[in-house]
Design an enzyme around this catalytic site. Structure first.
Site, short mmCIF file in Angstrom:
data_model
loop_
_atom_site.label_atom_id
_atom_site.label_comp_id
_atom_site.label_asym_id
_atom_site.label_seq_id
_atom_site.Cartn_x
_atom_site.Cartn_y
_atom_site.Cartn_z
N GLU A 175 -9.05 6.69 3.60
CA GLU A 175 -9.00 8.07 3.72
C GLU A 175 -7.53 8.13 3.56
O GLU A 175 -6.62 7.58 4.25
CB GLU A 175 -9.14 8.29 5.31
CG GLU A 175 -9.12 9.52 5.75
CD GLU A 175 -7.60 10.00 6.58
OE1 GLU A 175 -6.94 10.64 5.61
OE2 GLU A 175 -7.37 9.74 7.52
N CYS A 202 -3.10 14.15 8.01
CA CYS A 202 -3.81 14.35 6.93
C CYS A 202 -4.81 15.44 6.60
O CYS A 202 -5.21 15.83 5.53
CB CYS A 202 -4.88 13.00 6.83
SG CYS A 202 -5.83 12.81 8.22
#
Length: 667
Positions: free
Chosen positions: A254, A293
Site C-alpha cells: 500500500e 495515504c
C-alpha cells in the site's frame, strides 16, 4: 527512552542508537536502534512457537484474543495520546491513529465471530458436484500459512498501521513480526509494550523490530508474507529481493496515492454537496498535516466553479490554527520531522513549477524551528496536459484544484494519477455517479460517494473502514488490506479439496449434502448444543398436501397468485402441471413436521439461508422432511448457533425444496 526490539520472547537492546525528536518542539523523545536484532532467531521463534500456538485454536478463539487485546489497549489509550503529540499529531489526529487502530481490532474480533467458522478451516464458496450422481464433489478451503508475516509500516500511522495488520494476521492464525518506520517508532514501541503486558496473545504470535531488519527478507520462504505500507520507491526495492522473487513470497503493498475529490456538475455553490466537499477537502488537507495515504491531493470541479471553490477553501484553510499539537485550539499540527518537512516542500515546489498558487499559508515565526508547514493550494488550468500534479505526491498539507468538462473528462483526469486508494465524488446526480464507477473504478481501490442522503452518517473520504478493502491498483501498490474476511485470507492458502461427501464432511466439520447421516438418538430439538453431532439426521413422517390446504393458505395470507388458484392458468404456465402448493406453505408444513412442541434447548429460529424450490407439489402429493445437523457455532457461554440442512422430499424421494435453517440452542 531507548527503543528495544521484542525478539524471541525477550526485550533486546540495540548496540547503537539514533536520536528521535519531537516534531513540534525538537526535544529528544527517544533513541532507536541502528543495528538489527537476531532476525534469524525471530523468524524461527515465530514459525516454531507462535504459529503452532495460534493454529492450536480456531477462528473464534483467535477473535476472542483480539477482543481481549483491544479492551486492554483501550484502557491505556491515554498513555498513547500523551506520546502521540510528539509525532506532530493533535488530539483529533491521534484519534484517527489510536482509536482507529483499537476500533479495527474490535471490528475484526466481531467479524471473526460472525463471518468465520467456529473451527480451523475456512470454507471458501459453495460445494460443487463434480460427478453426475454427486458421489464426487469439490470445494475450496483456506488454512493458515505455516510461516511468518512481516508487517512493515509507515511513519504516519504508528498505531493503526500496526494494529490493522496484526488483526488480520492473528485472525488468520499466522504470527507477525512488526517493523515500524523509525521516525515515529517510539509510539509503536509503547503500544507494543502494552500488547506484551496484556498477555492477550500467545508467546511468539507477535514480535517487534525497532531499527533495521537486517537480512530478514532474505530468510523468508514460500509460506511467509510481507505486508508493506510506505513509498513506491521503497516498495519496489523490497519486492526486488531475490529471496522474495525466488520463493514467490506473498507481497502486499500500500504505497503512493494521488487521491482525487470530484464535485459533480450539480454540486454548485449552496448545494449540500458543495458544503460537504468544502468540509471534506479542508479536513483532508489539515488532519495529520496532510500525512495520510488517503488524503485528497487533487480536487476536480466543473470549470465555472473553480474560482468560488478555491476562495471558499482558502478561507477555511486560513482559519485552521497552526500550533503545538498539545494546544487544544490547534487544528494543524506538525509534520513527522524536519526531513519530512523538507521532502514535502521540495515536492510542492515541483508541483508549483507547473501550477498557479491559489493560497499559501504562513508559518508563525515561533514555529519555524519545528516541522511545521502551512497549507498550500495550487491551481492547474490544463490538467490533461500537466504532469507534476499527477505524478508528484507532496505528502503534507498540499492540494491542487483542477477544472473538467463533462463526466468522461473528470474520470480521465482522476485516472491520470496512475492508480489510487480512493476518489470521492460529491454529487446527488445518480447518472453522474454511475458514470464515475464505469469510467474510474478500474483505477481506484475505493470510490466514496457523498451526498445529502448519506449526510453525517458517511464515514468520510479519508477513513478506511475494516469492512471495506484498503488498497488500490497501479501507483497505489496493487494490494488490498482490510475488507473484512478478505484481508484475513491474504495470510491463508486457498486449496481445492475433492472427494466424497463423507470425507469432505469429516475434513471440514460441516455436513456436506450427500454424506451419510447418523440416526439421532432422540429428537434433535430435545438435545443441547454440546450433545448434537454433525450429521445427525431425522426423517419426519409424511403429510399430504390437499387442495383445501392450498386455498386456505392463499386466503389466509392473501397470496392468491394464479398458479395456486386457477387450474387453467397454471397449466398454461411452463413451470407447473396445474394448481400447485405455495412454496412457503411447504416450508410451513416442513416446520410442522420437524419442530418439537415442548420447551427445550432450542431457544429461537434466527434465520433461513439458501432457499430454493426444485419441483412443484400438486394437491394430493405427500411431503416429508430430512433434518440434519449441518454446522455448529459457539456464540457465548449460554447458547450456540446450529445450522440445519433441511430437504423437503415427495413420496418418490424427489427433492422439492432445500434450505439452511438457523437456530440458537442452549448449552
Amino acid at each position: 527512552m531507548l527503543l528495544t526490539s521484542y525478539a524471541a520472547g525477550e526485550w533486546v537492546k540495540p548496540e547503537a542508537a539514533r536520536p528521535l525528536h519531537d516534531a513540534a518542539t525538537g526535544a529528544l523523545v527517544a533513541e532507536c536502534g541502528t543495528t538489527p536484532p537476531d532476525v534469524e532467531a525471530m523468524a524461527d521463534h515465530a514459525r516454531r512457537v507462535g504459529g503452532p500456538a495460534l493454529r492450536a485454536v480456531g477462528f473464534h478463539d483467535r477473535a476472542r484474543m483480539l477482543k481481549a487485546l483491544a479492551t486492554a489497549l483501550n484502557e491505556r489509550k491515554e498513555e498513547l495520546y500523551a506520546l502521540s503529540f510528539a509525532t506532530g499529531a493533535t488530539r483529533g489526529d491521534g484519534a484517527v491513529d489510536i482509536e482507529g487502530g483499537i476500533g479495527t481490532l474490535f471490528s475484526y474480533a466481531s467479524q471473526g465471530r460472525k463471518g468465520l467458522p467456529d473451527g480451523k478451516i475456512f470454507i471458501d464458496g459453495p460445494v460443487d458436484s463434480l460427478s453426475r450422481s454427486g458421489a464426487f464433489k469439490g470445494m475450496h478451503v483456506a488454512v493458515p500459512l505455516r510461516g511468518v508475516a512481516v508487517a512493515i509500516n509507515a511513519f504516519n500511522f504508528p498505531v493503526w498501521g500496526m494494529l490493522e495488520k496484526l488483526a488480520q494476521t492473528m485472525l488468520a492464525g499466522v504470527p507477525v513480526i512488526v517493523k515500524p518506520a523509525t521516525e515515529t517508532s517510539y509510539l509503536t514501541h509503547a503500544c507494543f509494550r502494552m500488547i506484551v503486558e496484556s498477555g492477550a496473545l500467545p508467546e511468539g504470535a507477535a514480535q517487534l523490530i525497532c531499527g533495521p531488519v537486517g537480512d530478514l527478507l532474505d530468510r523468508l520462504g514460500p509460506q511467509d508474507a510481507v505486508s508493506f505500507t510506505g513509498s513506491a520507491a521503497t516498495a519496489a526495492r523490497l519486492k526486488a529481493n531475490p529471496s522474495l522473487l525466488k520463493n514467490a513470497v506473498r507481497f502486499h503493498a500500500e504505497q503512493d496515492s494521488l487521491n482525487a475529490a470530484i464535485l459533480g456538475p450539480d454540486a454548485a455553490p449552496g448545494a449540500p454537496e458543495w458544503e460537504m466537499a468544502l468540509r471534506e477537502a479542508a479536513r483532508e488537507i489539515t488532519v495529520k498535516a496532510g500525512q495520510k495515504c488517503t488524503a485528497i491531493r487533487r480536487i476536480l470541479l466543473p470549470r465555472p466553479h473553480l474560482d468560488a471553490f478555491g476562495a471558499a477553501l482558502s478561507e477555511r484553510l486560513a482559519a485552521a490554527k497552526m500550533g503545538d499539537p498539545r494546544d487544544e485550539a490547534t487544528r494543524l499540527g506538525a509534520l513527522a520531522g524536519l526531513g519530512q518537512k523538507a521532502d514535502v516542500a521540495a515536492a510542492a515546489a515541483s508541483i508549483g513549477a507547473e501550477c498557479e498558487t491559489v493560497w499559501r499559508g504562513e508559518t508563525p515565526a515561533a514555529l519555524e524551528a519545528g516541522a511545521f508547514l502551512a497549507p498550500i493550494l495550487f491551481r492547474c488550468d490544463d490538467p490533461l496536459r500537466a504532469k507534476a500534479p499527477h505524478e508528484v505526491e507532496a505528502f503534507g498539507p498540499v492540494a491542487t484544484l483542477m477544472p473538467y468538462e463533462g463526466a468522461e473528462e473528470a474520470a480521465e483526469i482522476a485516472n491520470r494519477g496512475g492508480g489510487a486508494l480512493v476518489a470521492s465524488v460529491f454529487t446527488h446526480d445518480a447518472g453522474f455517479a454511475a458514470s464515475m464507477v464505469a469510467e474510474a473504478a478500474a483505477w481506484h481501490g475505493r470510490l466514496y460517494f457523498a451526498d445529502r442522503d448519506a449526510g453525517k452518517e458517511a464515514t468520510g473520504h479519508g477513513a478506511p473502514v475494516p469492512l471495506m478493502i484498503h488498497g488500490g491498483p497501479g501507483r497505489a501498490g496493487g494490494g488490498e488490506e482490510l475488507g473484512g474476511v478478505r484481508g484475513v485470507l491474504h495470510y491463508m492458502q486457498r486449496t481445492a479439496v475433492q472427494g466424497s461427501p463423507r470425507l469432505l464432511s469429516a475434513i471440514t466439520g460441516t455436513h456436506v449434502a450427500g454424506a451419510p447421516g447418523k440416526a439421532a438418538p432422540a429428537h434433535p430439538f430435545t438435545r443441547r448444543f454440546g450433545e448434537l453431532e454433525i450429521g445427525e439426521t431425522i426423517l419426519t413422517p409424511s403429510r399430504t398436501v390437499t387442495l383445501e390446504d392450498i386455498e386456505h393458505f392463499a386466503h389466509f395470507t392473501g397470496d392468491t397468485f394464479y398458479a395456486h388458484m386457477d387450474e387453467a392458468a397454471a397449466k398454461a404456465n411452463p413451470f407447473f402441471p396445474g394448481r400447485v402448493a405455495h412454496g412457503y406453505l411447504l416450508l410451513s408444513f416442513a416446520a410442522g413436521l420437524f419442530v418439537h412442541p415442548d420447551p427445550g434447548p432450542v431457544l429461537a429460529n434466527t434465520g433461513l439461508n439458501g432457499l430454493s424450490f426444485q419441483k412443484p407439489v400438486s394437491p394430493g402429493e405427500e411431503i416429508a422432511a430430512h433434518l440434519t445437523v449441518k454446522r455448529k457455532t459457539r456464540r457465548n457461554e449460554t447458547y450456540g448457533e446450529v445450522a440445519w440442512e433441511v430437504r423437503i422430499v415427495n413420496a418418490a424421494g424427489e427433492q422439492v425444496a432445500e434450505y439452511e435453517l438457523l437456530t440458537m440452542v442452549a448449552h
